[in-house]
Write an enzyme that holds these catalytic residues in place. Sequence first.
Site, PDB file in Angstrom:
ATOM      1  N   CYS A 157       2.646  23.400 -31.713  1.00 18.35           N
ATOM      2  CA  CYS A 157       1.944  23.782 -30.491  1.00 18.35           C
ATOM      3  C   CYS A 157       0.741  24.678 -30.811  1.00 18.35           C
ATOM      4  O   CYS A 157      -0.285  24.184 -31.252  1.00 18.35           O
ATOM      5  CB  CYS A 157       2.931  24.416 -29.523  1.00 18.35           C
ATOM      6  SG  CYS A 157       2.400  24.267 -27.817  1.00 18.35           S
ATOM      7  N   GLU A 189      11.560  21.460 -32.139  1.00 20.07           N
ATOM      8  CA  GLU A 189      12.761  22.263 -32.416  1.00 20.07           C
ATOM      9  C   GLU A 189      13.794  22.197 -31.298  1.00 20.07           C
ATOM     10  O   GLU A 189      14.985  22.369 -31.531  1.00 20.07           O
ATOM     11  CB  GLU A 189      12.381  23.721 -32.709  1.00 20.07           C
ATOM     12  CG  GLU A 189      11.827  24.550 -31.560  1.00 20.07           C
ATOM     13  CD  GLU A 189      10.297  24.440 -31.410  1.00 20.07           C
ATOM     14  OE1 GLU A 189       9.740  23.403 -31.825  1.00 20.07           O
ATOM     15  OE2 GLU A 189       9.686  25.373 -30.869  1.00 20.07           O
ATOM     16  N   HIS A 211       7.171  20.730 -28.955  1.00 17.84           N
ATOM     17  CA  HIS A 211       8.149  21.583 -29.647  1.00 17.84           C
ATOM     18  C   HIS A 211       9.347  20.746 -30.110  1.00 17.84           C
ATOM     19  O   HIS A 211      10.335  20.632 -29.384  1.00 17.84           O
ATOM     20  CB  HIS A 211       8.640  22.686 -28.712  1.00 17.84           C
ATOM     21  CG  HIS A 211       7.597  23.703 -28.406  1.00 17.84           C
ATOM     22  ND1 HIS A 211       7.460  24.858 -29.136  1.00 17.84           N
ATOM     23  CD2 HIS A 211       6.620  23.727 -27.475  1.00 17.84           C
ATOM     24  CE1 HIS A 211       6.457  25.555 -28.656  1.00 17.84           C
ATOM     25  NE2 HIS A 211       5.922  24.901 -27.649  1.00 17.84           N
TER      26      HIS A 211
HETATM   27  N1  GLN Z   1      -1.020  29.124 -25.997  1.00 16.68           N
HETATM   28  C1  GLN Z   1      -1.083  27.734 -26.236  1.00 16.68           C
HETATM   29  C2  GLN Z   1      -1.212  26.933 -24.953  1.00 16.68           C
HETATM   30  O1  GLN Z   1      -0.910  27.413 -23.899  1.00 16.68           O
HETATM   31  C3  GLN Z   1       0.115  27.243 -27.027  1.00 16.68           C
HETATM   32  C4  GLN Z   1       1.418  27.407 -26.327  1.00 16.68           C
HETATM   33  C5  GLN Z   1       2.604  27.248 -27.231  1.00 16.68           C
HETATM   34  O2  GLN Z   1       2.491  27.367 -28.446  1.00 16.68           O
HETATM   35  N2  GLN Z   1       3.776  27.034 -26.660  1.00 16.68           N
HETATM   36  O3  GLN Z   1      -1.621  25.793 -25.002  1.00 16.68           O
END
Ligand code: GLN
Length: 538
Positions: free
Chosen positions: A380, A515, A513
């Site tokens: 992410c 995970e 994600h």
């Molecule tokens: N801050 C980034 C976004 O909002 C990544 C968010 C995250 O890593 N969950 O896109």
Amino acid sequence: MARYIFVTGGVVSSLGKGLSSASLAYLLKSQGYKVRIRKMDPYLNVDPGTMSPFQHGEVFVTNDGAETDLDLGHYERFTNISAKKSDNITTGRIYSDIIKKERKGKYLGKTVQVIPHVTDRIREFIKDDISNEDFVICEIGGTVGDIESLPFVEAIRQFSNEVGRNKSLFIHLTFVPFLKSSDEIKTKPTQHSVKELRSLGIQPDIIICRSQKSIPLDQRKKISLFCNVDIENVIETVDVRTIYEAPISFYNEKLDKQVLKYFKLKPKKKINLLPWKKITKTVLNTKKTINIAIIGKYVNLKDAYKSLDEALIHGGINNNVKVNLIRIESDKLKPSQVSNVLKNVSGVLIPGGFGKRGTEGKISAISYARKNKIPFLGICFGMQMAVIEFARNILKINDAGSSELDKKCYPVVGLLSEWNKNGSLIKGTNKDLGGTMRLGLYEAKLRHNSLIQKIYKSKSILERHRHRYEVNRNLKNKFENKGMIFSGMSPDDKLPEIIEIKNHPWFIGVQYHPEFKSRPLTPHPLFSSFIKAAKFYK
Ligand code: GLN
């Protein structure tokens, strides 16, 4: 009709109610029953989405896009049952629903009160979205005696009255300390905790005693006598060597047997504990260790990246290596220190994150991993940082950045609403910052012959998202010409989901994600592949 099992905690917090509930769920499921687990959180936040991981650990995201308590992660990992939005509620959510209703005049002039309105709403939650489940296990956050959890305790008392004692069971998890100085196990805190619970109208049916040492029969008898619980239902849980041993340990202590006996049920099929025995053995006997660096903002808090830590361990189990997580605080990582800090690691991972603090440290680490061909996984925010690093150092866009962090940068990462055809910012249209998260399962199409396609062995995948910003797809060609390919895209081809670097053995960034979907018994292919690459790095 479903049978309801309520799990409360006493004496101290962090006793492992989540793990106990998850283990019980596995044992029942494995004997042929359909199980659901849910969590009630007594805090006033509507959901944990806005809470810092320092406060409450990781925010776990469900398939249907709910931001929930990390205990739901334990439930999923142990039972392989996907949790839903309807499986987690907080006091904040309850009050917010009630106040909305009150403002609309739905209470028809009545005085709105904790009893019955708040307790009714909790009872609704317990029963909501249940169809043919045999068991619904409901865990109540906090410790009995807390002011905050009182309405929940009252609600489960009422609920049990409504459905009948033959359809509801109360489990109370307590702490039984061992006093070294007197070489004694002490049952008094348990007695007091049960007394407190009884004063709220609940007589536990089963007491699970968490203890560092096995509890002698005499002490068990004492607990049974003072707490008015059958001796067979005083169940001990001694610290396990690895959490994967928990289902085996609860089975040996006959927790599931006593639960089935209470409901006058028999196992529908023979239990299978082999998978847990196998991975316990692997975890305890694996000698080879590899170092994986996790560079993030919340590395000092144990539970801040719970699912990620677990997924890496699962990847290790699959590759017969012990994964040693080296947690590096990103804002303390100076570019000049990177080579020294990362010199003994076999893999670099940048997890999800929000906000500017620590980003330059992350970018320097990514640069180092890219140049030195160290296996790299960016998740992410980690993928977004990898794209920025590549834009700055390979595409030579010196002011490349994310509009989340810097409004004046060249936005290779930004809000979808901010892009125009040229990929530059449209001024003044970023008013939808907030409330625009992409949450839950989304599909990604994988490019033929890419590394990611080989890893997933599929053309299309579904993974969980939790982010607001996106990589600017208008720059795709520029990146690809220089060797960073966008190997996963949303089905409409608008949103880059995965990036990888061609002339690097293992360099992948994912916008989602992974995970959240890794399980100890079925490790996630991306983590297995990452750990495999790290294992062969050195
Ligand atoms: N801050 C980034 C976004 O909002 C990544 C968010 C995250 O890593 N969950 O896109």
